[in-house]
Design a protein around this motif. Sequence first.
Motif, PDB file in Angstrom:
ATOM      1  N   ASN A 179       0.840  -1.191   0.000  1.00 50.05           N
ATOM      2  CA  ASN A 179       0.000   0.000   0.000  1.00 50.05           C
ATOM      3  C   ASN A 179       0.880   1.248   0.000  1.00 50.05           C
ATOM      4  OD1 ASN A 179      -2.412  -1.577   0.224  1.00 50.05           O
ATOM      5  ND2 ASN A 179      -1.979  -1.812   2.416  1.00 50.05           N
ATOM      6  N   THR A 183       2.187  -0.430   4.284  1.00 54.69           N
ATOM      7  CA  THR A 183       1.604  -1.675   4.774  1.00 54.69           C
ATOM      8  C   THR A 183       1.306  -2.600   3.590  1.00 54.69           C
ATOM      9  OG1 THR A 183      -0.638  -0.765   4.680  1.00 54.69           O
ATOM     10  CG2 THR A 183       0.605  -0.487   6.755  1.00 54.69           C
ATOM     11  N   TYR A 184       0.815  -3.804   3.879  1.00 47.85           N
ATOM     12  CA  TYR A 184       0.558  -4.782   2.817  1.00 47.85           C
ATOM     13  C   TYR A 184      -0.858  -5.328   2.918  1.00 47.85           C
ATOM     14  CZ  TYR A 184       5.643  -4.831   2.262  1.00 47.85           C
ATOM     15  OH  TYR A 184       6.940  -4.471   2.059  1.00 47.85           O
ATOM     16  N   THR A 185      -1.424  -5.633   1.767  1.00 49.81           N
ATOM     17  CA  THR A 185      -2.686  -6.347   1.686  1.00 49.81           C
ATOM     18  C   THR A 185      -2.528  -7.482   0.678  1.00 49.81           C
ATOM     19  OG1 THR A 185      -3.486  -4.837  -0.028  1.00 49.81           O
ATOM     20  CG2 THR A 185      -4.117  -4.363   2.253  1.00 49.81           C
TER      21      THR A 185
END
Length: 658
Positions: A179, A183-185
């Motif tokens: 993101n 952060t990560y998704t």
Amino acid sequence: MEKIVLFCLAVLSINMSLAQIVINELDSDTSGIDDLEFLELKSDTSNFSLDGYVVVFFNGSDSGMNSSYLALDLDGYTTDVNGLLLIGSVNVSPIPQYIIPANTIQNGADAVAIYQADETDFPVMTLATIENLVDVLIYGTADADDVDLIDIFNDHPDFTNIQQIDEGGGGETGSIQRNNDGTYTVGIPTPRQLNDGTGIILNGISISTTQNQYAEGDFFDITFTTEQNVASDLNFSFSLNNDTFNTSDFTGNTSLTIPAGQNSVSTTITLVDDNEDEGDEVLKISMGNLSDDYLKQNDKVEIRVVDNDFQMAGFGTPLNPTYGLVSSSQPEDYYNSLEGLSGLVLKQAIQDIVANPSVVRAQTYADIIDILKEADQNPDNSNQVWLVYSETGRAKLDFQTTSSNVGKWNREHVYPRSRGGFNSIDLDEIADGKDVFWTTTADSLRHGNSDAYALRAVDGVENSIRNNQNYGTSEYAGPTGTSGSFYGDVARSIFYMVTRYNGLDVVNGYPGDDPDGFIGDLATLLEWHRNDPPDDFEMNRNNVIYTWQNNRNPYIDNPELVEYLWGNKIGETYSEALSVDNFNGLQMLFYPNPTHNALHIKGVTNEISINVLSVEGKLIDSFIINNDRTINLNLLTGVYVLKCISGNQVISRRIVVK
């Protein structure tokens, strides 16, 4: 001068901080055969040079020990107009700018990192480090956290709260995406697209043909199609060159234009039939450079070109065997030391020949691919290998290189590795040719991993079915419906292995799966050896491998030796001079006697007629031979007479069929 240097260093430092590159997306585990995996990098600015950067993949498993297994030097690469660089195989769409083999990226728990360094700084098994680290992603596919790997990277002052990101598991369809806030998704993969949906939308162009295989002399169309109509004429070129396939192998226009307002163009390619046996080839349809407005949806599209000028050998396949047409290339005195020996002393003398460390060579496991292409060449088609068990030919080009074995061939260990305790080392994956080799002894059991006498070309799926089963009707006897033309071949391979290497043995029954050096079933293998004697295919194979390993399989050259070590002549004194007849001044040898239908005849230099008679004198069968060969008598148990005629000379031999 000092102030100028300091100023330059300051500017360089500012530029590096402003032109950062990060790991933007990772898909390490894809559905099916896992060949759509990719890594995407993103720079802060578009068209950013990646000179001086390297991507390193680390193996977090117990065996990997948090060390590198792949390093990719990024020198010469540049991110695109959206600041992206895609790394993956040609199966990924759009096609990556940086191509790597399919199924290369491991699933986790592992890590991938970017460094300001060089590929040479990270040889295989380099421990993960934070020195010169630019970015890192520790990931898994439903794996437990790799705490050790996390601790290594958390020591970096800028990466103090690293966590392992879970992509999922079981070949799921998601990817790990960064993101804008760092952060990560996990979501649907978006290769060559910004994860937030912004950026410049590029017009994709794709390559298509109606088939993926053509023969020399055929012609076919290649169509190039864009996703949207082009705003102005799109001029581009493409190449078909690949390895030995070049411009002399085809005719056709390779410079094309998609007119403004349209979205496709086609061209016809004619494959030249040159009447030369070059072997099957693969052409690659590769587009040239496109402007920044276009995106290659696919590229390097492979098309098989089947050479119709293949050669046929002068001998038969194992399914339609011939005998005596291929002579052994053994030196004249190769087996002289066996004369007059018996039992374990005989077996030791054979081992002294086939495992002589001053003569015998061990090749790498990668070399086996080239050896099998020669030794297992299909006698009916020089562009194919002959598949053991399946009893058919397959294109040499169809060697398995990915996790999918359907329609592919690979290397079958007739003596399974798990039973023999063989192991590979990194150097086994280097094909360095017959002139580079290891010294080997009878105790070099590891070299059994790449001993060509016990490796065969095999259908990939059938190799998996065979697994590490023993041979015999209770475990493995080949695919249903096959004729068993490989029975004697695999038996003699097993007998060779347990002679060549200390620590291996063949036993009656079906030993378990532990790598204790035992394989069965001896009784089955003896029958297979007797009922399927060495044919010309096997003798040719023996001769080819001899040029690589400088040893031979003695049970192909002298099949009767099997009986002296495991069969009905255990303990008897071996003599190659037994059963010799004088015929026109020649020494003719008939063996074994008693026989299980296969009778070997040596010493033939002129035409001889052989009549097979019952003891009552009734003619049962007849043969005409011109050289050494094996004849299959196909007789019931009993006593018979061979009447051999050459010119005005006749000799008769009584034989016993068991």
